[in-house]
Design a protein around this motif. Structure first.
Motif, mmCIF file in Angstrom:
data_model
loop_
_atom_site.group_PDB
_atom_site.id
_atom_site.type_symbol
_atom_site.label_atom_id
_atom_site.label_comp_id
_atom_site.label_asym_id
_atom_site.label_seq_id
_atom_site.Cartn_x
_atom_site.Cartn_y
_atom_site.Cartn_z
ATOM 1 N N ALA A 151 24.785 35.987 35.648
ATOM 2 C CA ALA A 151 25.246 36.889 34.591
ATOM 3 C C ALA A 151 25.737 38.214 35.183
ATOM 4 O O ALA A 151 26.709 38.797 34.701
ATOM 5 N N LYS A 152 25.058 38.660 36.262
ATOM 6 C CA LYS A 152 25.444 39.919 36.894
ATOM 7 C C LYS A 152 26.837 39.807 37.502
ATOM 8 O O LYS A 152 27.681 40.689 37.331
ATOM 9 N N HIS A 153 27.086 38.719 38.226
ATOM 10 C CA HIS A 153 28.391 38.520 38.846
ATOM 11 C C HIS A 153 29.471 38.298 37.792
ATOM 12 O O HIS A 153 30.607 38.752 37.950
ATOM 13 N N THR A 154 29.120 37.596 36.718
ATOM 14 C CA THR A 154 30.074 37.376 35.638
ATOM 15 C C THR A 154 30.475 38.693 34.999
ATOM 16 O O THR A 154 31.655 38.948 34.731
ATOM 17 N N GLY A 155 29.474 39.555 34.755
ATOM 18 C CA GLY A 155 29.756 40.867 34.179
ATOM 19 C C GLY A 155 30.638 41.708 35.076
ATOM 20 O O GLY A 155 31.562 42.383 34.613
ATOM 21 N N SER A 156 30.383 41.660 36.374
ATOM 22 C CA SER A 156 31.200 42.414 37.326
ATOM 23 C C SER A 156 32.628 41.893 37.357
ATOM 24 O O SER A 156 33.591 42.665 37.425
ATOM 25 N N ALA A 157 32.773 40.560 37.291
ATOM 26 C CA ALA A 157 34.103 39.957 37.296
ATOM 27 C C ALA A 157 34.887 40.345 36.048
ATOM 28 O O ALA A 157 36.083 40.659 36.117
ATOM 29 N N VAL A 158 34.218 40.329 34.897
ATOM 30 C CA VAL A 158 34.884 40.695 33.640
ATOM 31 C C VAL A 158 35.308 42.165 33.662
ATOM 32 O O VAL A 158 36.419 42.515 33.259
ATOM 33 N N THR A 159 34.417 43.027 34.149
ATOM 34 C CA THR A 159 34.738 44.455 34.235
ATOM 35 C C THR A 159 35.914 44.700 35.171
ATOM 36 O O THR A 159 36.837 45.458 34.851
ATOM 37 N N GLY A 160 35.886 44.030 36.327
ATOM 38 C CA GLY A 160 36.989 44.173 37.275
ATOM 39 C C GLY A 160 38.300 43.676 36.707
ATOM 40 O O GLY A 160 39.352 44.313 36.888
ATOM 41 N N ALA A 161 38.264 42.550 35.987
ATOM 42 C CA ALA A 161 39.471 42.006 35.378
ATOM 43 C C ALA A 161 40.008 42.943 34.298
ATOM 44 O O ALA A 161 41.224 43.124 34.166
ATOM 45 N N ALA A 162 39.109 43.554 33.533
ATOM 46 C CA ALA A 162 39.526 44.482 32.476
ATOM 47 C C ALA A 162 40.208 45.716 33.062
ATOM 48 O O ALA A 162 41.246 46.170 32.558
ATOM 49 N N VAL A 163 39.629 46.261 34.130
ATOM 50 C CA VAL A 163 40.233 47.426 34.792
ATOM 51 C C VAL A 163 41.596 47.068 35.359
ATOM 52 O O VAL A 163 42.572 47.827 35.225
ATOM 53 N N LEU A 164 41.689 45.903 35.986
ATOM 54 C CA LEU A 164 42.964 45.459 36.551
ATOM 55 C C LEU A 164 43.997 45.231 35.454
ATOM 56 O O LEU A 164 45.177 45.553 35.628
ATOM 57 N N PHE A 165 43.562 44.700 34.321
ATOM 58 C CA PHE A 165 44.459 44.478 33.194
ATOM 59 C C PHE A 165 45.061 45.798 32.726
ATOM 60 O O PHE A 165 46.282 45.911 32.522
ATOM 61 N N VAL A 166 44.217 46.810 32.540
ATOM 62 C CA VAL A 166 44.698 48.122 32.090
ATOM 63 C C VAL A 166 45.652 48.724 33.112
ATOM 64 O O VAL A 166 46.706 49.270 32.755
ATOM 65 N N LEU A 167 45.306 48.628 34.394
ATOM 66 C CA LEU A 167 46.162 49.170 35.446
ATOM 67 C C LEU A 167 47.532 48.499 35.445
ATOM 68 O O LEU A 167 48.573 49.165 35.519
#
Length: 205
Positions: A3-19
């Protein structure tokens, strides 16, 4: 994946999406992207995400024809799997169908549903063993979302005509001024509210 790695992946993808959205909308101009960044608030995230896929009708047509049958296929294969949250897939499918109906009524592309059915049939015929799509489904959707974010240059806010002359996208309205992006040249400007006598929202994006 934990769950920790999944959360980190989702957060990273969201930041990359906005960028990627900031870069695409500014036509990959660093200074304009930086200026637009400071117009965003935390509660802008839903509008930014949904607006990305609704801004360009050509992109949304293609995505609906592909993602809808893929989601339906995924739901059918996982609906009895206790280890997979099939409720999320079902809700996503309902939303996609509603978007498809709205898209069809708006743009009169009656072949959209037929295209989705044809692509779904092709998926069934071409993929006899669908375990790989179950495993990589989330990554496929994430990759598609990031690709769209990088390609679609239409902003996630409506286009407006200011004072019956200039066409802009208004990114922020604050007391005393407007922060806008020129529709044609993609230059970032700050206009004084007193100089804006008329605002007209345009039907096209």
């Amino acid at each position: 994946m934990s769950a920790k790695h999944t959360g980190s992946a989702v957060t990273g993808a969201a930041v990359l999406f906005v960028l990627l959205r900031l870069l695409a909308v500014s036509h990959y101009d660093w200074h304009t992207s930086f200026a637009l960044l400071h117009t965003l608030e935390l509660d802008d995230a839903p509008g930014l995400f949904l607006g990305t896929f609704m801004a360009d009708d050509r992109i949304s047509t293609v995505l609906l024809m592909i993602v809808t049958p893929a989601t339906f296929f995924y739901y059918l294969r996982t609906r009895k799997d206790p280890e997979r949250p099939n409720t999320t897939a079902l809700l996503a499918l309902i939303v996609l169908i509603a978007l498809m109906v709205s898209h069809t009524l708006t743009y009169h592309r009656w072949w959209l549903a037929l295209g989705a059915v044809a692509i779904g049939a092709a998926m069934v015929l071409a993929i006899h063993n669908a375990r790989w799509i179950l495993k990589w489904f989330a990554w496929i959707l994430a990759g598609s979302a990031l690709a769209v974010a990088a390609i679609v240059s239409t902003p996630w806010v409506p286009k407006e005509r200011i004072n019956d002359s200039e066409e802009v996208y208004v990114f922020e309205t604050s007391p005393g001024f407007l922060k806008v992006l020129e529709a044609k040249d993609r230059k970032f400007k700050i206009l004084r509210t007193e100089d804006v006598q008329k605002r007209e929202e345009l039907a096209d994006h």
